[in-house]
Scaffold this active site. Sequence first.
Site, PDB file in Angstrom:
ATOM      1  N   SER A  13       4.097  14.314  -2.389  1.00 43.12           N
ATOM      2  CA  SER A  13       3.427  13.280  -3.169  1.00 43.12           C
ATOM      3  C   SER A  13       3.671  11.786  -2.852  1.00 43.12           C
ATOM      4  CB  SER A  13       3.830  13.557  -4.710  1.00 43.12           C
ATOM      5  OG  SER A  13       5.075  13.288  -5.047  1.00 43.12           O
ATOM      6  N   CYS A  14       4.512  11.636  -1.807  1.00 45.61           N
ATOM      7  CA  CYS A  14       4.855  10.209  -1.547  1.00 45.61           C
ATOM      8  C   CYS A  14       4.609   9.980   0.029  1.00 45.61           C
ATOM      9  CB  CYS A  14       6.416   9.947  -1.713  1.00 45.61           C
ATOM     10  SG  CYS A  14       7.194   8.639  -1.354  1.00 45.61           S
ATOM     11  N   GLY A  15       4.169   8.813   0.065  1.00 47.19           N
ATOM     12  CA  GLY A  15       3.937   8.341   1.390  1.00 47.19           C
ATOM     13  C   GLY A  15       4.862   7.307   2.118  1.00 47.19           C
TER      14      GLY A  15
END
Length: 288
Positions: A108-110
């Site tokens: 969920s994290c870029g």
Amino acid sequence: MSTARRTIRRFDDDGEHDVRDTLAVEEPLEIVVDGAPYAVTMRLPGDDVHLVMGFLLTEGVIASREDILSMDYCQGSLGERRIFVELRPGRMAAQTKPQRREFLSKSSCGLCGKVSLGDVHTDIPRVSSVHAINRNTLLGLKSSIEKRQGLFHQTGATHFAAIFDARHELLAFAEDIGRHNALDKAIGAVLAADARDLAYLGIVSSRLSFEMVQKAGALGLEMLAGLSVATSLAVEMAENLGITLIGHLRATRMNVYTGGERIISDEKLPNLVLQEELLTALVESHAT
């Protein structure tokens, strides 16, 4: 395998009962660059080579697919999966090597693994070309691409990313448990097909955050549209990069945050045709 079956206890209007449910698989993939661990990303298995290629481009590790000399896939005895990437000599800047670190990139994290805010800014050129698209055509592309979400319809747990050329032909489509992974997979597929110069429009199922716009800019997209809304920083970056940013894409509506000149409504079509005819006549008159 991208799905798994599991017995769960379900509570509904008929009471409680055991049912077999289909789950999206989530597994780690370690990315090793030039012999050193670079990242561990949580992803939906499949299209791993495209995922890594897109990830390295949007991370600024490579500038094109030619920077990659080789990619080798390996599965360890305990089931762990790694991709070993060998870069063209000199590609990894000398000042970067001492800072290379292994980090966990959650699905969920870029921005995982970045040391400072300055690390998320890369030298992305501003988009200079302007190819217009009819509003209803864009809405139609969104509707057609949603029908390709096989994994989402099975599990309800995946995002999608699709990339089109200026003729509205599909260049790449990907699903993943992570919105960033889905876009990286689609970008990697475009690079692998040597179609980067054709990439024009990206449509994603997620919200439009800063890092999603950054990935679109790294590929050189003119337009990025999402089913959810945009953040303030995403709008600011899209403005700076000359990208048309569209959010809340629905069956009949959309929010255009930046670059509205690329969107043509039906009422503007007759004027556009007239302008094109006049321009053609002007060019022909100069030619004679």
